[in-house]
Design a protein around this motif. Structure first.
Motif, mmCIF file in Angstrom:
data_model
loop_
_atom_site.group_PDB
_atom_site.id
_atom_site.type_symbol
_atom_site.label_atom_id
_atom_site.label_comp_id
_atom_site.label_asym_id
_atom_site.label_seq_id
_atom_site.Cartn_x
_atom_site.Cartn_y
_atom_site.Cartn_z
ATOM 1 N N PRO A 72 0.860 -1.450 0.298
ATOM 2 C CA PRO A 72 -0.075 0.164 0.073
ATOM 3 C C PRO A 72 1.264 1.137 0.114
ATOM 4 C CG PRO A 72 -1.063 -1.829 1.635
ATOM 5 C CD PRO A 72 0.280 -1.709 0.937
ATOM 6 N N PRO A 73 0.271 1.955 -0.790
ATOM 7 C CA PRO A 73 1.496 3.268 -0.346
ATOM 8 C C PRO A 73 1.609 3.695 0.513
ATOM 9 C CG PRO A 73 -0.029 3.912 -2.607
ATOM 10 C CD PRO A 73 -0.836 2.458 -1.650
ATOM 11 N N ASP A 74 0.657 3.818 1.403
ATOM 12 C CA ASP A 74 0.957 4.694 2.857
ATOM 13 C C ASP A 74 2.097 3.852 3.342
ATOM 14 O OD1 ASP A 74 -1.373 2.665 2.492
ATOM 15 O OD2 ASP A 74 -1.664 3.239 5.022
ATOM 16 N N LEU A 75 2.145 2.380 2.890
ATOM 17 C CA LEU A 75 3.595 2.109 4.245
ATOM 18 C C LEU A 75 4.677 2.282 3.062
ATOM 19 C CD1 LEU A 75 1.479 -0.996 4.701
ATOM 20 C CD2 LEU A 75 2.046 0.863 6.667
ATOM 21 N N ARG A 76 4.384 2.388 2.213
ATOM 22 C CA ARG A 76 5.908 2.451 1.156
ATOM 23 C C ARG A 76 7.654 3.300 1.863
ATOM 24 N NH1 ARG A 76 4.371 2.562 -5.193
ATOM 25 N NH2 ARG A 76 2.978 0.937 -5.253
ATOM 26 N N SER A 77 7.489 4.388 2.725
ATOM 27 C CA SER A 77 8.112 5.154 2.786
ATOM 28 C C SER A 77 8.871 3.908 4.762
ATOM 29 C CB SER A 77 7.878 6.061 3.656
ATOM 30 O OG SER A 77 6.944 5.965 4.869
ATOM 31 N N ARG A 78 7.921 2.971 5.040
ATOM 32 C CA ARG A 78 8.328 2.722 6.134
ATOM 33 C C ARG A 78 9.382 0.477 6.023
ATOM 34 N NH1 ARG A 78 2.976 3.073 9.907
ATOM 35 N NH2 ARG A 78 4.192 1.368 10.881
ATOM 36 N N VAL A 79 9.146 0.164 4.397
ATOM 37 C CA VAL A 79 8.940 -0.881 4.521
ATOM 38 C C VAL A 79 10.032 -1.145 3.388
ATOM 39 C CG1 VAL A 79 7.740 -2.539 3.003
ATOM 40 C CG2 VAL A 79 6.164 -1.502 4.724
ATOM 41 N N LYS A 80 11.158 -1.855 3.477
ATOM 42 C CA LYS A 80 11.504 -2.774 2.113
ATOM 43 C C LYS A 80 11.324 -3.929 1.892
ATOM 44 C CE LYS A 80 16.024 -0.625 4.251
ATOM 45 N NZ LYS A 80 16.801 -0.538 5.172
ATOM 46 N N VAL A 81 12.095 -4.589 0.575
ATOM 47 C CA VAL A 81 11.181 -4.978 -0.404
ATOM 48 C C VAL A 81 12.199 -5.837 -1.063
ATOM 49 C CG1 VAL A 81 10.170 -6.707 -2.092
ATOM 50 C CG2 VAL A 81 8.950 -4.634 -0.677
ATOM 51 N N GLN A 82 13.533 -7.263 -0.858
ATOM 52 C CA GLN A 82 14.529 -7.230 -0.921
ATOM 53 C C GLN A 82 14.753 -8.608 -1.079
ATOM 54 O OE1 GLN A 82 16.612 -6.869 2.945
ATOM 55 N NE2 GLN A 82 17.737 -4.422 2.559
ATOM 56 N N THR A 83 15.780 -8.794 -1.920
ATOM 57 C CA THR A 83 15.895 -10.714 -2.469
ATOM 58 C C THR A 83 16.668 -10.954 -0.821
ATOM 59 O OG1 THR A 83 17.874 -10.055 -3.323
ATOM 60 C CG2 THR A 83 16.425 -10.441 -4.889
ATOM 61 N N GLY A 84 16.786 -12.043 -1.052
ATOM 62 C CA GLY A 84 17.572 -12.970 0.154
ATOM 63 C C GLY A 84 18.349 -12.453 -0.180
#
Length: 690
Positions: A72-84
């Motif tokens: 969600p757009p409101d979470l993107r500043s607090r979330v990271k998505v990374q490969t292993g």
């Protein structure tokens, strides 16, 4: 298990290993089902991370893109998505950065040992070149050029350095294991995946050992080329003095002045880069050591006279001979003493600075904590918030105030420690010294009020009314207005905000400490026992301390760190021990005929042994005295630079005198083998020796 609530009991149903590593840094990992973990950490419906496995045919990069599209757009500043792989690299980098300071500290101690070793190498080559003066003169007589003599000594140094470096490299592998065990013994259990030996380690070690040996032997090698061929016809020939030797005191003075200047700039100047500041301090210390070592030959005579006074009175002849031997070649004695001087200068600095840390912290406890008790975690954890409420309900407790401490990134200012206090009760248990404001200022703090210390105010040009914007570790943002300025403290540096505001913005439900005040007339020992019993039953990770307990704990912590530093410095002191042994052995070899003559006119073996011992003691004490004086000077400069942080001056005379006694014993130990060798010389053979 204690998390954010009181103690909860669980049944162990399995035991696992963390891969194949031998240590994960003393940590304990507990796995349980998700709802239970969320309950005890007050994170119902929340997750710290989510791990996702890719379906067949989906690459990690593609999966990251698909997941990011569904955040969600409101979470993107607090979330990271990374490969292993990215996540593992990020964690490895974070651990590496955290442990980088330990690496730098160990390298610093290694540099001290190598620097001391350079003095030993220089002295050894100086003595051996002097003893081989007739040999070099003979080589010159039969046609050897100065260049050939120079190359022969340099090649000798190259071989010695290469062989010693190989031996040292393999010894270092064993020392690395010993260091890990040492850290564990001192409570610093570092993550350990077993021995890792990189080619870079071998290359650097071999280069450092060989280059330092070559550099230390270069001046003696140059002096060897100045032996005139005619010297082959004379007995007892001495090397000619260098053409610049008369300028040595002036050069030493310049080096000392430059060293003090670099230290002053590194300590007092406004330099934002820590590495640049430490580099200046290191350069200043290096120049200071070199300058003191160069000026010490001028001090050997007076110091030997003072130090040798007692041995002369106690022993009549052997003490006098020892003193005269020490001053016979002041340069040699000075270089030998300089090896010990460097190690004891660092020891002296650490001893004085540790005493200052103890005094500063103990005075701060007496001055700042006005409550009866303080409750802290037993380890590095925080205290469950319920502990304060539980203690407050005990009979005999007059006031309780909780304290939060965490990091905060202040916009345009940097990272600062943030303290969360409870305005209604904190003033009853903690004393602020106000620059601007009063206890009423703290008691009436609003949700967005901030109190800052005078150091932070001065460094960042903040005044009452200034606005501070902060980003918390929970990635939330808030702003505060400065309403008061207090004098810099040891326990609450930087700035304070309201406890409830910090709990909301920082999303940290646990406390750093709880301050407790006993009711008037209450039996303090009995109340402490009641609080301890309550904590043991419900919050076993916390413990209660009186002011005296805190002072004793602070002293123990500083002493523990001090002991660790002493152990790490032992390597450089050991090198200087070899330096004194080496010098004495070569000196005995050089004075073979002289010792033979002393024996021939009635000197006993015991007297010869004590003559060598007293000479060693005089040399060691010269090194100790000069080293401790340099260490005291360094500590005064550093303390002056840290006075804005509240560090107080202290001079532990007793401890420093103990190091002088240590130097005397050190000298006796160093002289054991050379003295025995001198006493066992055959009298007739020694007299006939050339």
């Amino acid at each position: 298990v204690v998390a954010t609530q009181a103690v909860r009991r669980f049944t162990i149903v399995g035991i696992v290993r963390f891969g194949t590593v031998s240590s994960i840094g003393g940590a304990s990992l507990i796995s349980m089902d998700l709802p239970a973990a969320q309950r005890i950490t007050n994170k119902m419906g929340k997750y710290d991370e989510i791990r996702v496995a890719a379906a067949s045919g989906v690459t990690p990069t593609d999966l990251v893109g698909r997941l990011w599209a569904h955040i969600p757009p409101d979470l993107r500043s607090r979330v990271k998505v990374q490969t292993g792989t990215q996540n593992a690299d990020a964690q490895t980098s974070a651990v590496g950065n955290a442990l980088g300071s330990i690496t730098n500290v160990l390298l610093a101690f290694g540099f001290v040992a190598v620097f001391v070793g350079a003095f030993v190498i220089f002295n050894t080559f100086s003595i051996t070149v002097a003893q081989r003066a007739r040999e070099f003169a003979m080589l010159r007589t039969i046609g050897a050029t100065r260049g050939q003599v120079l190359r022969s000594v340099v090649l000798e140094a190259l071989l010695v350095g290469a062989i010693a470096s190989v031996v040292g490299l393999f010894a270092g592998v064993g020392i690395a294991r010993a260091l890990n065990a040492l850290f564990v013994a001192f409570g610093i259990d570092l993550p350990n995946a077993g021995m890792i030996f990189k080619p870079r380690t071998a290359i650097v070690a071999l280069l450092v050992g060989t280059v330092v040996t070559l550099a230390a032997s270069l001046m003696p090698a140059v002096r060897a080329t100045r032996v005139p061929p005619i010297a082959a016809l004379r007995e007892g020939v001495q090397l000619p003095r260098g053409r610049f030797s008369r300028f040595t005191p002036s050069i030493a003075g310049v080096l000392i002045a430059l060293g003090l200047a670099a230290l002053a700039i590194g300590i007092f100047a406004s330099i934002s880069a820590t590495n640049q500041r430490l580099s200046l301090i290191g350069l200043g210390a290096l120049l200071l050591f070199l300058g003191v070592a160069m000026i010490t030959p001028q001090l050997v005579g007076p110091l030997a006279g003072i130090i040798g006074w007692a041995p002369e009175r106690l022993t009549a002849i052997t003490g006098r001979l020892a003193r005269e031997n020490a001053v016979r070649n002041p340069a040699r004695t000075a270089v030998t003493a300089a090896a010990l001087m460097i190690g004891l200068a660092v020891v002296g600095f650490v001893t004085v600075f540790a005493a200052e840390l103890k005094k500063t912290a103990n005075d701060a406890i007496s001055r700042e904590i006005v409550g009866t008790f303080a409750i802290y975690s037993n380890g590095n954890n925080l205290i469950p918030a319920g502990a304060a409420a539980a203690v407050a309900h005990l009979p005999g407790v007059a006031a309780v105030s909780s304290l939060k401490i965490d990091a905060g990134h202040l916009a345009g200012l940097g990272d600062y420690q943030t303290n969360g206090i409870q305005p209604a009760t904190f003033g009853k248990l903690y004393h602020f010294e106000w620059k601007v404001g009063s206890d009423a200022t703290a008691a009436t703090m609003g949700p967005h009020s901030a109190l800052i210390d005078d150091t932070m105010a001065k460094n960042n040009h903040l005044t009452v009314g200034s606005r501070i914007r902060v980003t918390t570790p929970a990635e939330t943002h808030d702003s505060f207005v400065v309403t008061g300025i207090y004098k810099n403290t040891q326990l609450l540096p930087n700035w304070c905000i309201r406890y409830d505001t910090m709990r909301k913005d920082w999303q940290q439900p646990r406390d750093f400490a709880v301050l407790v005040n006993a009711a008037p007339g209450q039996n303090i020992k009995a109340l402490k026992a009641h609080i301890a019993a309550l904590l043991s039953a419900q919050y076993p990770t916390a413990s209660v301390h009186s002011q005296q307990d805190l002072k004793e704990q602070n002293t123990q912590n500083v002493n523990k760190l001090l002991a660790l530093i002493y152990v790490l410095l032992a390597m450089s002191v050991l090198v200087s021990l070899f330096g004194i042994i080496n010098t004495l052995v070569l000196s005995v070899y050089e004075r073979t005929r002289e010792i033979g003559m002393l024996r021939a006119i009635g000197t006993t073996r015991t007297q010869v042994r004590w003559m060598i011992r007293w000479e060693s003691v005089i040399t060691a004490v010269i090194g100790a005295v000069t080293g401790l004086v340099v260490g005291i000077v360094l500590s005064i400069l550093v303390t002056a630079g840290l006075q804005s942080q509240g560090i107080e001056y202290a001079l532990p005379i007793g401890q420093l005198l103990l190091w002088v006694v240590f130097a005397m014993l050190f000298g006796i130990v160093a002289a054991a083998w050379p003295a025995r060798r001198a006493a066992r010389l055959d009298v007739l053979g020694a007299i006939a020796y050339e």
